[in-house]
Design a protein around this motif. Structure first.
Motif, PDB file in Angstrom:
ATOM      1  N   SER A   1      -0.959 -10.542 -15.980  1.00 14.38           N
ATOM      2  CA  SER A   1      -1.189 -10.139 -14.439  1.00 14.38           C
ATOM      3  C   SER A   1      -1.455  -8.820 -14.449  1.00 14.38           C
ATOM      4  N   PHE A   2      -2.479  -8.345 -13.738  1.00 12.34           N
ATOM      5  CA  PHE A   2      -2.801  -7.050 -13.336  1.00 12.34           C
ATOM      6  C   PHE A   2      -3.408  -6.671 -11.974  1.00 12.34           C
ATOM      7  N   VAL A   3      -2.453  -5.778 -11.507  1.00 13.06           N
ATOM      8  CA  VAL A   3      -2.756  -5.396 -10.145  1.00 13.06           C
ATOM      9  C   VAL A   3      -3.449  -3.768  -9.960  1.00 13.06           C
TER      10      VAL A   3
ATOM     11  N   GLN B   1       5.284  -5.988  -7.404  1.00 11.27           N
ATOM     12  CA  GLN B   1       5.883  -7.313  -7.165  1.00 11.27           C
ATOM     13  C   GLN B   1       4.823  -8.393  -7.008  1.00 11.27           C
ATOM     14  N   ALA B   2       3.680  -7.932  -6.801  1.00 12.08           N
ATOM     15  CA  ALA B   2       2.601  -8.839  -6.625  1.00 12.08           C
ATOM     16  C   ALA B   2       2.229  -9.281  -8.211  1.00 12.08           C
ATOM     17  N   ALA B   3       2.422  -8.390  -9.106  1.00 12.26           N
ATOM     18  CA  ALA B   3       2.131  -8.595 -10.599  1.00 12.26           C
ATOM     19  C   ALA B   3       3.203  -9.472 -10.946  1.00 12.26           C
ATOM     20  N   ASP B   4       4.365  -9.338 -10.768  1.00 10.00           N
ATOM     21  CA  ASP B   4       5.574 -10.172 -11.082  1.00 10.00           C
ATOM     22  C   ASP B   4       5.307 -11.696 -10.419  1.00 10.00           C
ATOM     23  N   GLU B   5       4.605 -11.685  -9.151  1.00 10.46           N
ATOM     24  CA  GLU B   5       4.762 -13.088  -8.735  1.00 10.46           C
ATOM     25  C   GLU B   5       3.598 -13.724  -9.453  1.00 10.46           C
ATOM     26  N   MET B   6       2.565 -12.942  -9.596  1.00 12.81           N
ATOM     27  CA  MET B   6       1.217 -13.743 -10.192  1.00 12.81           C
ATOM     28  C   MET B   6       1.305 -14.624 -11.649  1.00 12.81           C
ATOM     29  N   LEU B   7       2.589 -14.091 -12.040  1.00 18.05           N
ATOM     30  CA  LEU B   7       3.029 -14.951 -13.437  1.00 18.05           C
ATOM     31  C   LEU B   7       3.329 -16.357 -13.257  1.00 18.05           C
ATOM     32  N   ASN B   8       3.570 -16.506 -11.861  1.00 16.81           N
ATOM     33  CA  ASN B   8       4.211 -17.786 -11.663  1.00 16.81           C
ATOM     34  C   ASN B   8       2.987 -18.704 -11.490  1.00 16.81           C
ATOM     35  N   ILE B   9       1.494 -18.424 -11.604  1.00 16.85           N
ATOM     36  CA  ILE B   9       0.591 -19.054 -11.410  1.00 16.85           C
ATOM     37  C   ILE B   9       0.326 -19.770 -12.613  1.00 16.85           C
TER      38      ILE B   9
END
Length: 652
Positions: free
Chosen positions: A587-589, A573-581
């Motif tokens: 994004s890579f977590v 979910q964090a990797a998905d969300e970081m694409l909104n930056i």
């Protein structure tokens, strides 16, 4: 003078100075001067005797070796055409034959004192201890054989230099002229014929073929067309290596091709086969071409022995709008299920909504044909727990089987259906694949090495958004009667929603058509959205990971803290969300997994995260991928990831 210099070397000037000084003293004090002159002469005589003694010992050593080789005494190495020399342990020359002098251009004043002036220090050690040590000296190649000689408690080495220059040149020519076979296919030729007039299509295909012929010709290759959209190419290894260095620029040339000012949007798939025999090279080229097409096209796959290497693959691929193939596949699947005693459905480890949702779709098909069906699932490690709980509430626990108990489900005529993966090692229970000869694969991920072989059906659509979309299309054609109910529609809809990230990524025309069909069968968008709800703890951890992200070459990289519950769900979910930056293209977590590190990768397609992850031993899809690194620290994994990102930018 040359002989004197050879005997006395730098001691000769000192002796002359000492003699002159002794004569000067003799004029002042005859007794002391005589003593000085006698000492100088004695030193010169001693040096001469030492030289003669050393030379005699050396000749004895060489004679001993010569006698062992049964050559003519005293002439063996002098007349030998092979360069040979005698060196001490530090590499200093004590003797060499005329052939050695000629090969290495050693002048009479002995301009080369040590073998170290011909090779480096490391090579000296290897030459003295090894046999047949191969080395390049200047423009020549030699195999150096050493023979240790001990005489009078002194150790020296006799070295033979065998010139392999012509052999190396022949060897190089042999490998550089090995033939490889390449198969070129125009990926979307059907769409060209749909969008252009017949005369324009002929001109477009002719222009593409001319591009390929000119490009292949520049590398010394030969083209032969054997069907409307296929070209076979023969190329030598030297030409193929230049193509690889050039990163197969033909892919870019075809992709950028325009006709009459219009963008044609055409791509190539290329399979390259390398083997000792032409027939085997052709078979390898066909397998490589199948791999390139299964990964979405617009790329080159090179197969050598069991290894694949991929080049290109930067475009998103073309959605196939014609559903004729899907109808045929659906009818075949219906026949296979009817002819089976029971059906077992299995997805990938750490199942998500797409994996379990598509499994529910296959479950519905098998249930429709009144077959006993079970879904293999590890409930402790699933990321689709809310959907699994809803399934159990709907049907009961008896249809969910743990991997360790699934072997009991198999009989002589059991059908095993693998969904949302085609790689053996990432399935819930790889050992189940060996329990039946009837294995079916339904997957949308780009094909990679390690895929499941010997299947009764391999339904693979890399341009589809999700496995749930593929199954949603199949359920429409397996029978004329409705196959799925409201809950099963909800499960498939959830799978599509996950992999498209709410219809943002890879959502084509067929994706919306499948979603519309599911909606007509009762899928509720609000109920589906509730499946993705998170508790407060997951929300906090996700924001913590996002907050610690750093930017690297338009990519967001973050390392998750240790001891996070549901770490796979949180990191994805964090990797998905970081694409909104803003400015973030991928994004890579990273998160700890025992002694290793796992990486979740996401993108919107501009950066192909599949290629990045494949370079690190992972895989997946162009916009969603992952990898696992064993026995590595987090900072080392970050360094590897940054290097992989650098290589992606260099190669694309």
């Amino acid at each position: 003078m040359k002989k004197l210099w050879k005997i006395y070397d730098f001691s000769l000037p000192f002796a002359l100075v000492a003699l002159i000084f002794s004569l000067f003293i003799f004029m002042k004090d005859r007794a002391l001067g005589i003593i000085g002159i006698v000492l100088v002469i004695a030193a010169l005589v001693g040096k001469f005797v030492y030289y003669k003694t050393k030379k005699e010992k050396l000749l004895n050593r060489i004679k001993a070796v010569s006698d062992e080789l049964d050559f003519e005494q005293g002439k063996a190495f002098e007349t030998l055409t092979v360069p040979c020399c005698v060196v001490e342990e530090d590499g200093a020359f004590t003797w060499f034959n005329p052939a050695f002098r000629e090969y290495f251009n050693i002048s009479d004043d002995c301009n080369v004192k040590s073998i170290g002036e011909l090779v480096n220090k490391e090579s000296i050690e290897k030459i003295l201890v090894g046999r047949g040590y191969r080395i390049r000296i200047g423009n020549q190649y030699f195999a150096i054989y050493s023979n240790e000689i001990t005489a009078d408690d002194e150790k020296v080495y006799l070295l033979y230099f065998f010139d392999e220059t012509r052999l190396r040149q022949t060897e190089k020519e042999f490998y550089e002229t090995r033939p490889s076979i390449m198969l070129f296919v125009i990926d979307n030729i059907d769409e060209i014929y749909q969008n252009f007039k017949d005369s324009e299509c002929t001109a477009i295909v002719g222009s593409i073929e001319q591009l390929i012929e000119e490009w292949v010709g520049s590398y010394g290759g030969l083209c032969r067309k054997f069907s409307s959209d296929r070209i076979m190419v023969f190329v030598e290894e030297r030409g193929l290596q230049r193509m690889i260095t050039d990163k197969f620029s033909i892919l870019d040339k075809v992709r950028e091709f325009t006709f009459d000012g219009r963008n044609v949007d055409i791509t190539l798939s290329v399979g390259v086969g390398k083997d000792d025999k032409l027939a085997e090279s052709h078979n390898a080229a066909k397998l490589a071409l199948d791999m390139a097409q299964s990964r979405g096209g617009d790329q080159v796959a090179v197969k050598h022995e069991v290894q694949y290497k991929f080049y290109g693959g930067v475009s998103a691929g073309h959605e196939k709008k014609n559903k004729a193939k899907t109808r045929l596949i659906a009818k075949s699947i219906a026949e296979i299920i009817r002819d089976s005693e029971n059906v077992v459905v299995m997805g990938h480890r750490f199942s998500d909504f797409d994996s379990f949702g598509s499994a529910v779709g296959v479950f519905a098909i098998a249930k429709h044909f009144e077959k006993r069906v079970n879904i293999v699932l590890n409930r402790r490690n699933t990321l689709a727990a809310p959907l699994v709980d809803r399934f159990i509430a709907q049907y009961g626990e008896e249809y969910i089987t743990a991997p360790e108990k699934a072997a009991a489900l198999f009989g002589k005529n059991t059908l095993l259906v693998v969904v949302d993966t085609h790689k053996r090692e990432v399935t819930e229970a790889p050992e189940l694949l060996d329990l039946t000869e009837k294995v079916m694969v339904i997957d949308h991920h780009r094909k990679s090495v390690g895929f499941i072989e010997n299947t009764v059906m391999f339904y693979h659509m890399p341009n589809s958004s999700s496995a749930s979309e593929m199954v949603s299309e199949l359920v429409q054609y397996v029978d004329t009667k409705p196959v799925i109910n409201q809950f099963e529609s909800l499960a498939l809809f959830a799978g599509i929603l996950l992999d498209t990230r709410n219809f943002i990524i890879r959502a084509g025309v067929r994706t919306f058509e499948a979603a519309a069909y599911l909606r007509s069968r009762g899928a509720n968008t609000v109920e589906t959205k509730k499946l993705f709800s998170n508790d407060m703890e997951i929300f906090r951890h996700r924001n913590l990971i996002i907050d610690s992200a750093k930017e690297y070459r338009s990519c967001a990289i973050s390392v998750a803290p240790d001891n996070i519950e549901n770490v796979r769900l949180v990191t994805s979910q964090a990797a998905d969300e970081m694409l909104n930056i803003e400015g973030v293209k991928a994004s890579f977590v990273l998160y700890r997994n025992g002694n290793g590190v796992n990486i979740s990768a996401r993108s919107y397609g501009e950066i192909n995260v599949q290629l990045v992850m494949e370079s690190m031993g992972g895989g997946g899809h162009q916009t969603m991928s992952a990898c696992q690194l064993n026995d590595i620290a987090s900072d080392e994994a970050v360094a590897m990831l940054e290097k992989a990102i650098d290589e992606f930018y260099e190669n694309n």
